[in-house]
Design an enzyme around this catalytic site. Structure first.
Site, PDB file in Angstrom:
ATOM      1  N   SER A 276     -12.836 104.667 105.898  1.00 42.48           N
ATOM      2  CA  SER A 276     -12.257 104.006 104.730  1.00 42.48           C
ATOM      3  C   SER A 276     -12.745 104.709 103.476  1.00 42.48           C
ATOM      4  O   SER A 276     -13.902 105.122 103.402  1.00 42.48           O
ATOM      5  CB  SER A 276     -12.687 102.541 104.706  1.00 42.48           C
ATOM      6  OG  SER A 276     -12.584 102.017 103.398  1.00 42.48           O
ATOM      7  N   LYS A 282     -16.767 101.703 107.757  1.00 45.40           N
ATOM      8  CA  LYS A 282     -15.578 101.527 108.579  1.00 45.40           C
ATOM      9  C   LYS A 282     -15.331 102.675 109.550  1.00 45.40           C
ATOM     10  O   LYS A 282     -15.524 103.841 109.233  1.00 45.40           O
ATOM     11  CB  LYS A 282     -14.326 101.360 107.703  1.00 45.40           C
ATOM     12  CG  LYS A 282     -14.233 100.047 106.963  1.00 45.40           C
ATOM     13  CD  LYS A 282     -14.283  98.811 107.843  1.00 45.40           C
ATOM     14  CE  LYS A 282     -13.028  98.608 108.658  1.00 45.40           C
ATOM     15  NZ  LYS A 282     -11.884  98.242 107.817  1.00 45.40           N
ATOM     16  N   GLU A 289      -3.091 102.174 115.736  1.00 42.00           N
ATOM     17  CA  GLU A 289      -2.263 101.351 114.838  1.00 42.00           C
ATOM     18  C   GLU A 289      -0.953 102.063 114.530  1.00 42.00           C
ATOM     19  O   GLU A 289       0.117 101.447 114.486  1.00 42.00           O
ATOM     20  CB  GLU A 289      -3.023 101.064 113.547  1.00 42.00           C
ATOM     21  CG  GLU A 289      -4.237 100.185 113.759  1.00 42.00           C
ATOM     22  CD  GLU A 289      -5.103 100.157 112.522  1.00 42.00           C
ATOM     23  OE1 GLU A 289      -4.975  99.244 111.723  1.00 42.00           O
ATOM     24  OE2 GLU A 289      -5.922 101.096 112.346  1.00 42.00           O
TER      25      GLU A 289
END
Ligand code: ARG
Length: 453
Positions: A276, A282, A289
């Site tokens: 991130s 992260k 996804e």
């Protein structure tokens, strides 16, 4: 120069030209277009439409054009409306007016359908090997998983313990069906439209069966009207690809869940995770996804083509020009996803302890009911008794294994001291030994069958 200017006094409006042009999409079928033309020239020669020297000149010219495409030397002209025009324009530059004989008895309608099918016949094996690589990654993980057990879910609620290997293989089989579907599609792609003319057939006395064979098709199409407009193969292809997208989205969804801190069943390798820009901690499963997201886009492509085909009058309609972009895009999407998912699966790490910790004794409630079935009590009754045990343990805020033998015997006198063995999740797994079950032996057999041993 267009292939159809004779009856017109004005040239096409430039914006209409841009709308009409299909070159940006169909140049991808350049090699197939030239191959189709080489075979058509041979057919015209055999039918005495082309003299020996004309045939030789056209064949040589087309070989040069093909070479230019293969080596990336081909340069398109602004006047090239589509790939067919581009090839003929270049052939004319190379050999002169004789090039004008090539299109005898042929239409772009039978030509484009032929190109498209040739393209697909070569795309299917390419997809197949990408499928196989992902299957190998899944199989390898299944073999690596050994005796690792994990919770199996229904409704995303803890259900029964399963082997991790069994779970991996549950994602192998859908891909096998996808491969079968594509392989089966080949016989419906392998039908030659060339020689159907614009719609009514060709006046040239070509041997279409021989033409089909020379281009590697199984048969020549039996009805010219159907043949120039049949895009079932494209819709089927998109369905196959989309179905794979859906399978991969299911796998992806689970990896996304299982790599979350809440589950913690797997950890992705750094090579297949992203960070991130804001939150330094992260580690995101972007590739899964994206795969899940792209399944939606694939559904759109399939739906779009079906909508295009709906209610079209026979035979060729320009609407059909919309057929190739989604097929190419869907193929590219899948070819982009498959190796990445294979790489991510190859390098993922399972966390057996986390999986084991997520199995509680309530997941063996069915085994508790089955225990009493072993004492000859009907399952309907044993299900209710085990349900009562679950309620009692829930009320006492303890696990099923923590209820006393007296408590069990109060529910049914058939309970004996050995009842506590049912709470061993491995025992639960091992009992499921019939074909397709999650026992070690059953999964071993599954692997053997997959490997053809
Ligand atoms: N670009 C067209 C297509 O993809 C080729 C066929 C054109 N046929 C025609 N009658 N204009 O469908």
């Amino acid at each position: 120069m267009t292939l159809w200017g004779g009856r017109f006094t004005q040239s096409l409006d430039s914006l209409a030209w841009a709308l009409n042009s299909s070159l940006p999409v169909d140049q991808r079928m350049a090699i197939q277009d030239v191959d189709g033309s080489i075979a058509w020239a041979d057919a015209l020669h055999k039918a005495n439409i082309l003299l020996d020297e004309e045939h030789a000149s056209i064949s040589l010219g087309l070989a040069t054009v093909k070479e230019e495409f293969a080596s990336g030397q081909f340069s398109f002209a602004p006047s090239d409306e589509d790939i067919h025009t581009a090839v003929e324009r270049r052939l004319t530059e190379l050999i002169g007016v004789t090039a004008g004989k090539l299109h005898t008895g042929r239409s772009r309608n039978d030509q484009v359908a032929t190109d498209f099918r040739l393209w697909m016949l070569q795309a299917i094996p390419e997809l197949d090997s990408a499928f196989k690589n992902l299957q190998s990654a899944l199989l390898e993980q299944a073999e690596l998983a050994g005796e690792t057990i994990m919770p199996g879910y229904t409704h995303l609620q803890r259900a029964q313990p399963i082997l991790l290997s069994h779970w991996w293989l549950s994602h192998y089989h859908p891909l096998e069906r996808d491969r079968e579907r594509l392989a089966d599609l080949v016989k419906r792609v392998s039908i030659l439209p060339l020689g159907s003319g614009a719609l009514a057939g060709t006046p040239v006395p070509v041997d279409r069966a021989a033409l089909a064979e020379s281009l590697g098709f199984a048969v020549a199409s039996p009805n010219s009207l159907d043949s120039v407009s049949d895009r079932d193969f494209a819709a089927e292809f998109l369905f196959c690809v989309t179905m794979t997208g859906i399978h991969l989205s299911k796998l992806s969804e689970q990896i996304v869940l299982y790599t979350s801190a809440e589950f913690g069943f797997f950890e992705l390798s750094d090579a297949f995770s992203t960070g991130s820009s804001l939150m330094p901690q992260k580690k995101n499963p972007d590739v899964f996804e994206l795969t899940r997201g792209k399944a939606g886009t694939l559904i759109g492509m399939l739906t779009g083509l079906l909508a295009t085909l709906k209610g079209l009058p026979s035979t060729y309609d320009k609407d059909l020009q919309e057929d190739k972009a989604p097929v190419f895009a869907a193929t590219d999407t899948l070819l982009a996803i498959l190796p990445v998912i294979a790489g991510a699966i190859n390098t993922i790490t399972a966390k057996p302890q986390r999986m084991r910790n997520a199995i509680d004794s309530f997941m063996m409630a069915t085994d508790l009911a089955d225990y009493l079935v072993g004492k000859r009590i009907p399952f309907r009754e044993t299900h209710a008794i085990a349900g009562k045990a679950v309620r009692e343990a829930g009320e006492k805020k303890v696990g099923l294994e923590e209820l006393s033998l007296e408590a069990y015997q109060a529910l049914s006198p058939a309970f004996e001291a050995d009842v506590y063995q049912v709470f061993d999740p491995m025992k639960s797994v091992e009992k499921r030994n019939a074909i397709g079950g999650t026992s070690l032996q059953s999964v071993k057999n599954q692997i053997k069958q997959i490997k053809g041993e």
